[in-house]
Write an enzyme that holds these catalytic residues in place. Structure first.
Site, PDB file in Angstrom:
ATOM      1  N   LYS A 130       6.900   5.321 -18.793  1.00  0.00           N
ATOM      2  CA  LYS A 130       7.831   4.150 -18.462  1.00  0.00           C
ATOM      3  C   LYS A 130       7.075   2.944 -18.101  1.00  0.00           C
ATOM      4  O   LYS A 130       5.938   3.098 -17.451  1.00  0.00           O
ATOM      5  CB  LYS A 130       8.788   4.494 -17.447  1.00  0.00           C
ATOM      6  N   HIS A 150      12.799  15.327 -29.378  1.00  0.00           N
ATOM      7  CA  HIS A 150      13.515  14.462 -28.570  1.00  0.00           C
ATOM      8  C   HIS A 150      15.063  14.495 -29.649  1.00  0.00           C
ATOM      9  O   HIS A 150      14.940  14.147 -30.513  1.00  0.00           O
ATOM     10  CB  HIS A 150      12.923  13.178 -28.312  1.00  0.00           C
TER      11      HIS A 150
END
Length: 486
Positions: free
Chosen positions: A177, A295
């Site tokens: 992140k 994902h």
């Protein structure tokens, strides 16, 4: 719901014009599905005035051999064999206008080993059929004869653990992140700090590919430098999921080969690439001894709502057939959709050798897996160290717990965040193995460990009040009420 067959027999069956689907042979209430049939359970919501039996027959017809009018070329085929057969319709509990329709398909309708071909029929044009307000594919029974035409996960849970030399606990990971905007150098720094601090994996997020702020080659180089340094520093095998998703298969193969040549043990793809690309990458991963992480980006556009789309349990089945090793499958306690009972069903599909029918978990059929490798479910999205007892109890050992913000947002830094998660996990596994009640004693166990681990103490203090208690939009219909997230 019981209604006899009204199939028209003989030459009248082939008269020109429009005929009700049930009269064309797509409704057969006395049909006994064969072991080799593909069986689907659809949730149908007919338009006002449309009979549910006719609606079910229409779904059977439009997802197999029918069109809107009688065609004489039916007489050139083994129509009785190739017509899908709706054989049972049940009203959905606690609803007035929704029905579960069970439909059987002959195995010869499908190409061996092709998810693309399977889905073209089962979720093809029929989902736009006007007589239905909504249509949702709830579950499928895929026969052993069909399952064996797929390769399944290339690596599987057992071999992955052997490669990593890590047993008896969930694996730990973190998504880098912010997901967008970092330079390659800073991205690599995040990876190194997280792995050095105690995580097993880091990963790219779904939308980091090759953007102006960071070329994919730059990211791969810095990430693998970080992995190698972290392995040398800790003596543990580490990895980072390098997202090879790209515009074309040629680009994806190029990126995957570069990752392999740099020494990566795992690559990542996004669900949005489609089933043909997914199966192609799975075959590449098998040939090159790489773990393949999926994902599920985009899935909620069609899995989250109960009246139209495809249940994620079906996506999980298709993904296991397609050959991915990891799949995001929900956290229950995190920020993303995840009813506890329903999520348990997803995890069973990933990890069972044989998945048993269990309506309370949303599983409508027994599902044989014909010795396909197991698929590792991944829990990611809004989880933190303070939930470790819940995660371990709900999800078990064979999972990857990914703490993105719960690592990188730690007030003492990334390495401290990773350490907090590793200590929280190991103290909880130890307590469980000693026979303690981790569900009820979990907070106390964490506080005991935190007394000798400042990073864990800081994590517990920072996120002590963070919960995501919302009632799920997709809970099992055979539970009494929708279950709230824990």
């Amino acid at each position: 719901m019981d209604q006899g067959s009204q199939t028209i027999k003989g030459k009248d069956r082939y008269k020109s014009g429009v005929m009700e689907y049930r009269k064309m042979g797509y409704w057969e209430p006395d049909y006994e599905p064969k072991e080799t049939d593909v069986i689907a359970c659809f949730r149908i919501t007919p338009q006002d005035g449309v009979d549910p039996i006719e609606a079910a027959a229409a779904v059977a017809g439009e997802s197999s051999t029918a069109t809107w009018t009688v065609v004489w070329t039916d007489r050139l085929t083994a129509a009785e064999k190739y017509r899908a057969k709706a054989y049972r319709v049940d009203q959905v509990p606690n609803t007035d206008d929704q029905y579960f329709a069970y439909i059987a398909y002959d195995l010869d309708l499908f190409e061996n080993g092709s998810i693309a071909n399977l889905t073209a029929s089962i979720i093809g044009n029929v989902f736009g059929f006007k007589p239905l307000k909504g249509l949702r594919l709830e579950d499928m029974r895929l026969p052993t004869a069909y399952v064996k035409t797929f390769q399944g996960p290339a690596t599987g849970i057992v071999v992955e653990r052997e490669r990593l030399d890590k047993f008896g606990r969930p694996l730990l990971g973190a998504t880098v992140k912010p997901k967008l905007g970092l330079s390659g150098r800073n991205y690599g720094r995040v990876v190194y700090e997280a792995l050095k601090g105690g995580l097993d994996f880091t990963k790219d997020d779904e939308n980091i590919n090759s953007q102006p702020f960071m070329d994919w080659r730059e990211r791969f180089l810095y990430c693998m430098e970080a992995v190698n340094k972290a392995q040398a520093a800790t003596g543990e095998i580490k990895g980072t999921y390098l997202n090879v998703t790209a515009a074309t298969m040629e680009d994806m193969y190029e990126r995957a080969e570069f990752a392999r040549d740099l020494g990566s043990n795992i690559i990542m793809i996004d669900l949005v690439i489609g089933w043909t690309a997914m199966q192609s990458m799975a075959k590449w991963a098998r040939r090159n001894n790489m773990i393949l992480h999926l994902h599920r980006a985009g899935h909620s556009t069609y899995t989250r709502q109960k009246t139209h789309g495809v249940s994620f349990r079906v996506i999980a089945k298709w993904a296991r057939l397609a050959g991915v090793d990891h799949i995001h499958a929900g956290t229950v306690v995190g920020k993303l959709e995840g009813d506890p009972a329903t999520t348990k069903g997803y995890y069973d599909i990933c990890r069972d050798e044989f998945t048993h029918r269990k309506l309370e978990n949303g599983i409508f059929f027994d599902q044989p897996w014909a010795s396909l490798n197991k698929m590792m479910p991944v829990a990611s999205g809004g989880i933190h160290a303070g939930q470790m007892h819940q995660l371990l109890d709900l999800l078990g050992d064979d999972t990857v717990l990914q703490f993105g913000g719960g690592t990188i947002g730690h007030p003492m830094g990334i390495a401290a965040g990773a350490t907090a998660n590793r200590v929280a996990l190991e103290c909880m596994v130890l307590a469980r193995n000693e026979g303690r009640d981790i569900v009820n004693e979990g907070p106390e166990i964490l506080q005991e460990a935190a007394r000798s681990c400042t990073p864990l103490q800081q994590a517990l203090e920072t996120w002590k009040d963070v919960t995501f208690n919302y009632t799920s939009t997709d809970s099992p219909d055979y539970a009494v009420t929708a279950t709230a997230s824990v």
